[in-house]
Design an enzyme around this catalytic site. Structure first.
Site, short mmCIF file in Angstrom:
data_model
loop_
_atom_site.label_atom_id
_atom_site.label_comp_id
_atom_site.label_asym_id
_atom_site.label_seq_id
_atom_site.Cartn_x
_atom_site.Cartn_y
_atom_site.Cartn_z
N CYS A 55 37.78 34.06 37.06
CA CYS A 55 38.16 33.83 38.46
C CYS A 55 37.38 32.66 39.06
O CYS A 55 37.95 31.79 39.72
CB CYS A 55 37.93 35.09 39.27
N HIS B 108 34.39 35.94 46.13
CA HIS B 108 33.27 35.03 45.83
C HIS B 108 33.34 33.88 46.84
O HIS B 108 34.42 33.55 47.34
CB HIS B 108 33.42 34.40 44.45
P1 NAD Z 1 38.73 46.63 34.50
O1 NAD Z 1 37.54 47.40 34.04
O2 NAD Z 1 39.16 46.75 35.90
O3 NAD Z 1 39.97 47.00 33.58
C1 NAD Z 1 39.89 47.08 32.20
C2 NAD Z 1 40.90 48.10 31.69
O4 NAD Z 1 40.83 48.15 30.27
C3 NAD Z 1 40.65 49.52 32.20
O5 NAD Z 1 41.90 50.08 32.54
C4 NAD Z 1 40.02 50.23 31.00
O6 NAD Z 1 40.30 51.61 30.99
C5 NAD Z 1 40.72 49.51 29.85
N1 NAD Z 1 39.96 49.55 28.59
C6 NAD Z 1 38.63 49.67 28.40
N2 NAD Z 1 38.32 49.62 27.11
C7 NAD Z 1 39.50 49.46 26.45
C8 NAD Z 1 39.84 49.35 25.08
N3 NAD Z 1 38.93 49.37 24.12
N4 NAD Z 1 41.15 49.21 24.77
C9 NAD Z 1 42.13 49.18 25.72
N5 NAD Z 1 41.84 49.27 27.03
C10 NAD Z 1 40.55 49.40 27.39
O7 NAD Z 1 38.43 45.12 34.10
P2 NAD Z 1 39.01 43.83 34.81
O8 NAD Z 1 38.16 43.53 35.99
O9 NAD Z 1 40.47 43.96 34.98
O10 NAD Z 1 38.66 42.72 33.72
C11 NAD Z 1 39.50 42.50 32.61
C12 NAD Z 1 39.23 41.09 32.08
O11 NAD Z 1 39.54 40.16 33.11
C13 NAD Z 1 37.77 40.82 31.69
O12 NAD Z 1 37.76 39.88 30.64
C14 NAD Z 1 37.19 40.19 32.95
O13 NAD Z 1 36.07 39.39 32.69
C15 NAD Z 1 38.38 39.36 33.40
N6 NAD Z 1 38.41 39.04 34.83
C16 NAD Z 1 38.02 39.95 35.77
C17 NAD Z 1 38.04 39.59 37.10
C18 NAD Z 1 37.58 40.53 38.17
O14 NAD Z 1 37.02 40.07 39.15
N7 NAD Z 1 37.80 41.80 38.06
C19 NAD Z 1 38.47 38.33 37.49
C20 NAD Z 1 38.94 37.43 36.51
C21 NAD Z 1 38.88 37.79 35.18
#
Ligand code: NAD
Length: 338
Positions: A141, A220
């Site tokens: 992000c 942010h």
């Molecule tokens: P999150 O924790 O909200 O969601 C992750 C999901 O994956 C959850 O539903 C969890 O139950 C599931 N999960 C966990 N382990 C798993 C596995 N082994 N197999 C399948 N599913 C699994 O995370 P998020 O914030 O959505 O982040 C996801 C990705 O996006 C990460 O790489 C993060 O760095 C990136 N990201 C996050 C944000 C943010 O601010 N939240 C912003 C941009 C990018």
């Protein structure tokens, strides 16, 4: 033309938003989403009509919770052209091997290293680099935020160097586990990973970043200082920002003083989950003195990468060769004006 079939692995903060955004496009469709546990989010996903897929070991738990399951995660691979992997950071490597074995494409997120895919994606800066690729990675992000403003400026007036300080939200609003709850935490390993991450898309850019985690969940905020090759003016930079895709200029004087009001704007715009996909720049906070440019921008971490994932699918699946055409199509479907 038949629609590209998309699966979402990890239906959390990013995954559920990408699923909804893909569903709004006319050239792609969601075939299924994965959940590891039968949470309220899994229940709602099922009610929305998304096919739910789970690991073999969790099937009984879903059955006990009364949530209908379409199959295992590996079974989902058989029905999709591309998986959007939205699992937590550093899980990607294991899944990459599975996608490879299944012969399907996959997009990873910013929690994974650039080295996992060798290609990182931003719609404005390098859409064509993911053209037809089997694997790509939509940058984080914060990196998306920096690229959205720095890339168009660099195209118009070469950037000699850029410094950004990122005041980072501690956790997402729906997360009750993280912190700090009351304090500020500097990231002492410098430069932070954000500068190198920007370079995964703009390798020529001289950029350094610092970051401070703050006790807020909304957005942010970046303070950006840029040295330009040629002298410029505030008006010239504003002209560039006004035409940069997914960059929205606001005025502090209109009541949009901070991140709280910007999230209120998202609600007023009637956005899904009150998401603010654009990078928000305070017009009255942009200042040029000779070759030096200063500005503030706010990043809605839960949603700015969502339209980029849609465009990345289009590039990887060769649905649209022209970046601007894909950006416009995604924007129209999500209610983003530019
Ligand atoms: P999150 O924790 O909200 O969601 C992750 C999901 O994956 C959850 O539903 C969890 O139950 C599931 N999960 C966990 N382990 C798993 C596995 N082994 N197999 C399948 N599913 C699994 O995370 P998020 O914030 O959505 O982040 C996801 C990705 O996006 C990460 O790489 C993060 O760095 C990136 N990201 C996050 C944000 C943010 O601010 N939240 C912003 C941009 C990018």
């Amino acid at each position: 033309m038949s629609k590209v079939k998309v699966g979402i692995n990890g239906y959390g903060t990013i995954g559920k938003r990408v699923a909804d955004a893909v569903s709004k496009q006319d050239d792609m469709e969601i075939v299924g989403v994965t959940k590891t546990r039968p949470t309220f989010e899994a229940q709602i996903a099922a009610e929305r009509g998304y096919g739910i897929y789970a690991p073999e070991s969790s099937l009984k738990a879903f059955k006990d919770a009364g949530i209908p399951i379409k199959g295992t995660i590996k079974e989902l691979y058989k029905s999709v052209d591309i998986m959007v992997d939205c699992t937590p950071g550093d899980v990607g490597e294991t899944y990459k091997a599975e996608y490879e074995a299944a012969g399907i494409k996959a997009i990873f997120q910013g929690g994974e290293d650039h080295s996992l895919t060798g290609i990182s994606f931003n719609s404005t800066a390098n859409y064509s680099e993911s053209w037809g690729a089997q694997f790509s990675r939509v940058v984080s992000c914060n990196t998306t935020g920096l690229l959205r403003t720095l890339n168009p400026i660099d195209k118009a007036n070469k950037i000699t160097c850029a410094y950004a300080t990122l005041i980072r939200r501690a956790v997402d609003p729906g997360d009750s586990k993280g912190g700090p709850v009351n304090g500020l935490e500097p990231t002492v390993k410098l430069p932070t990973h954000h500068g190198p991450d920007v370079k995964s898309v703009m390798p020529w850019l001289n950029i350094n970043t610092m970051a401070v985690k703050a006790s807020t969940t909304l957005m942010h905020l970046h303070t950006v200082v840029v040295e330009l090759q040629k002298e410029s003016s505030t008006e010239e930079i504003l002209k560039i920002m006004k035409t940069s895709p997914r960059v929205k200029l606001i005025k502090s004087g209109s009541g949009l003083k901070g991140t709280a009001e910007i999230m209120e704007l998202g609600k007023e715009l009637g956005r899904n989950r009150s998401d603010v996909y654009e990078i928000i720049v305070w017009e009255d906070g942009v200042k040029v003195v000779g070759k030096m440019l200063y500005y503030y921008q706010a990043v809605h971490q839960e949603s700015d990468v969502v339209p980029e994932n849609v465009d990345c699918i289009r590039s990887m699946c060769k649905l649209e060769e022209d970046a601007s055409a894909s950006i416009s199509k995604t924007n129209k479907a999500l209610g983003i004006c530019r």
